[in-house]
Design a protein around this motif. Structure first.
Motif, PDB file in Angstrom:
ATOM      1  N   ASN A 133     -12.288  16.599   1.642  1.00 15.66           N
ATOM      2  CA  ASN A 133     -12.828  17.700   0.834  1.00 15.66           C
ATOM      3  C   ASN A 133     -12.794  17.327  -0.647  1.00 15.66           C
ATOM      4  N   TRP A 134     -13.174  18.279  -1.509  1.00 12.43           N
ATOM      5  CA  TRP A 134     -13.300  17.989  -2.934  1.00 12.43           C
ATOM      6  C   TRP A 134     -11.975  17.592  -3.568  1.00 12.43           C
ATOM      7  N   LYS A 135     -10.859  18.107  -3.050  1.00 11.77           N
ATOM      8  CA  LYS A 135      -9.553  17.725  -3.594  1.00 11.77           C
ATOM      9  C   LYS A 135      -9.304  16.233  -3.401  1.00 11.77           C
ATOM     10  N   ASP A 136      -9.759  15.703  -2.262  1.00 13.23           N
ATOM     11  CA  ASP A 136      -9.599  14.275  -2.011  1.00 13.23           C
ATOM     12  C   ASP A 136     -10.440  13.449  -2.981  1.00 13.23           C
ATOM     13  N   GLY A 137     -11.564  14.004  -3.421  1.00 15.33           N
ATOM     14  CA  GLY A 137     -12.388  13.319  -4.408  1.00 15.33           C
ATOM     15  C   GLY A 137     -11.662  13.159  -5.729  1.00 15.33           C
ATOM     16  N   PHE A 138     -10.988  14.222  -6.176  1.00 12.23           N
ATOM     17  CA  PHE A 138     -10.221  14.133  -7.417  1.00 12.23           C
ATOM     18  C   PHE A 138      -9.043  13.173  -7.263  1.00 12.23           C
ATOM     19  N   ARG A 139      -8.428  13.165  -6.086  1.00  9.40           N
ATOM     20  CA  ARG A 139      -7.340  12.224  -5.840  1.00  9.40           C
ATOM     21  C   ARG A 139      -7.857  10.790  -5.890  1.00  9.40           C
ATOM     22  N   ALA A 140      -9.070  10.581  -5.379  1.00  7.13           N
ATOM     23  CA  ALA A 140      -9.655   9.239  -5.402  1.00  7.13           C
ATOM     24  C   ALA A 140      -9.849   8.754  -6.836  1.00  7.13           C
ATOM     25  N   ILE A 141     -10.317   9.658  -7.728  1.00  5.60           N
ATOM     26  CA  ILE A 141     -10.473   9.282  -9.139  1.00  5.60           C
ATOM     27  C   ILE A 141      -9.119   8.876  -9.724  1.00  5.60           C
ATOM     28  N   LEU A 189       0.831  -1.201   0.000  1.00  3.39           N
ATOM     29  CA  LEU A 189       0.000   0.000   0.000  1.00  3.39           C
ATOM     30  C   LEU A 189       0.863   1.248   0.000  1.00  3.39           C
ATOM     31  N   LYS A 190       0.478   2.227  -0.821  1.00  2.60           N
ATOM     32  CA  LYS A 190       1.299   3.417  -1.017  1.00  2.60           C
ATOM     33  C   LYS A 190       0.605   4.726  -0.655  1.00  2.60           C
ATOM     34  N   GLU A 191      -0.721   4.790  -0.764  1.00  2.00           N
ATOM     35  CA  GLU A 191      -1.425   6.068  -0.614  1.00  2.00           C
ATOM     36  C   GLU A 191      -1.400   6.555   0.828  1.00  2.00           C
ATOM     37  N   LYS A 192      -0.992   7.799   1.024  1.00  2.00           N
ATOM     38  CA  LYS A 192      -0.819   8.358   2.364  1.00  2.00           C
ATOM     39  C   LYS A 192      -2.070   9.049   2.906  1.00  2.00           C
ATOM     40  N   ARG A 193      -2.962   9.466   2.003  1.00  2.00           N
ATOM     41  CA  ARG A 193      -4.141  10.195   2.477  1.00  2.00           C
ATOM     42  C   ARG A 193      -5.403   9.380   2.208  1.00  2.00           C
ATOM     43  N   PHE A 194      -6.443  10.025   1.691  1.00  5.00           N
ATOM     44  CA  PHE A 194      -7.719   9.336   1.515  1.00  5.00           C
ATOM     45  C   PHE A 194      -7.739   8.441   0.268  1.00  5.00           C
ATOM     46  N   GLY A 195      -6.636   8.426  -0.484  1.00  5.05           N
ATOM     47  CA  GLY A 195      -6.523   7.486  -1.591  1.00  5.05           C
ATOM     48  C   GLY A 195      -6.411   6.049  -1.136  1.00  5.05           C
ATOM     49  N   PHE A 196      -6.270   5.848   0.177  1.00  5.27           N
ATOM     50  CA  PHE A 196      -6.211   4.484   0.722  1.00  5.27           C
ATOM     51  C   PHE A 196      -7.405   3.646   0.282  1.00  5.27           C
ATOM     52  N   GLU A 197      -8.597   4.237   0.295  1.00  2.48           N
ATOM     53  CA  GLU A 197      -9.815   3.461   0.040  1.00  2.48           C
ATOM     54  C   GLU A 197      -9.842   2.841  -1.364  1.00  2.48           C
ATOM     55  N   PRO A 198      -9.670   3.641  -2.431  1.00  2.00           N
ATOM     56  CA  PRO A 198      -9.659   3.019  -3.760  1.00  2.00           C
ATOM     57  C   PRO A 198      -8.455   2.117  -3.992  1.00  2.00           C
ATOM     58  N   GLU A 199      -7.312   2.456  -3.390  1.00  2.00           N
ATOM     59  CA  GLU A 199      -6.131   1.616  -3.588  1.00  2.00           C
ATOM     60  C   GLU A 199      -6.314   0.241  -2.953  1.00  2.00           C
ATOM     61  N   VAL A 200      -6.733   0.210  -1.707  1.00  2.00           N
ATOM     62  CA  VAL A 200      -6.876  -1.091  -1.033  1.00  2.00           C
ATOM     63  C   VAL A 200      -7.968  -1.915  -1.696  1.00  2.00           C
TER      64      VAL A 200
END
Length: 242
Positions: A223-231, A181-192
């Protein structure tokens, strides 16, 4: 029924939760798990700026009967990084993610555990959108965003989840610890989710849960920035980083 499930590791990332973290710890402590399963609480303080550390250490001292591990980051690294630390420290057969706020109800651990204890699942997601449970009415566009992210994730993982972004994720510990696992912020959810979905013959279940969401004034951090990171993470870990 699973007979070798003796301990549940509960990973709790915490950032600036000093005034309220004792409430969630009280709720986790009060939950009686079936089959005399032991609880292991792994709290990771992601360099909070308030008195989160003091509150955790005080709680640990006042509750010596509760198995609490405390770890802290010397610099703020993000929720995903805190989860990486906690998952690596887990010693239970299964690991559950629990936010330090009051948005999710630990009494629903029992529901999350049922597919595991019945021998049906390796991974269980708690869905806020399956219906039948209390759900605080908050942000329309957040709910639409969550459903769009889940839809995009499902397209690429070939899963049919209803809530990929949920906090409540329960994993067989050896499975999640073996993921890079690499994502440090809210990208954890889609990555895992992407990486779990690629495990051969993995059995993923979903159960309905309650949701007592917070407003930004009450401490909500995404916030909305985390949404774009999730995509970005959904595409990256499903298409370009297999």
């Amino acid at each position: 029924m699973i007979s070798d499930f003796k301990k549940l590791s509960i990973v709790i990332p915490a950032y600036n939760e000093g005034p309220t973290i004792h409430f969630i710890l009280d709720r986790v402590k009060a939950v009686e798990l079936p089959n005399n399963i032991e609880k292991e609480l792994i709290i990771v303080n992601d360099c909070s700026k308030d008195d989160t550390e003091e509150a955790i250490l005080r709680y640990q001292k006042n509750n010596p009967d509760l198995n609490i591990q405390y770890h802290k980051h010397e610099v703020n690294m993000g929720k995903g990084a805190a989860l990486h630390t906690g998952i690596a420290k887990a010693s239970g057969e299964y690991t559950l993610i629990q936010d330090a706020d009051l948005e999710y109800d630990p009494n629903e651990y029992i529901d999350l555990l049922k597919p595991i204890l019945n021998g049906d699942a390796d991974v269980v997601y708690g869905s806020r959108f399956m219906g039948g449970n209390p759900h605080r009415i908050l942000f329309f566009w957040h709910s639409i965003g969550n459903k769009m992210l889940t839809f995009l994730s499902n397209m690429l993982t070939n899963l049919n989840l209803t809530d990929m972004e949920t906090c409540y994720k329960l994993f067989r510990t050896d499975m999640v610890q073996n993921l890079n696992l690499k994502e440090k912020r809210f990208g954890f959810e889609p990555e895992v989710t992407a990486k779990i979905a690629r495990i051969p013959k993995v059995r993923i279940y979903e159960v309905g849960i309650s949701y007592y969401g917070r407003t930004f004034e009450e401490g909500k951090k995404i916030n909305w920035k985390d949404g774009f990171r999730a995509i970005y993470c959904i595409v990256k870990y499903n298409v370009f980083s297999k």
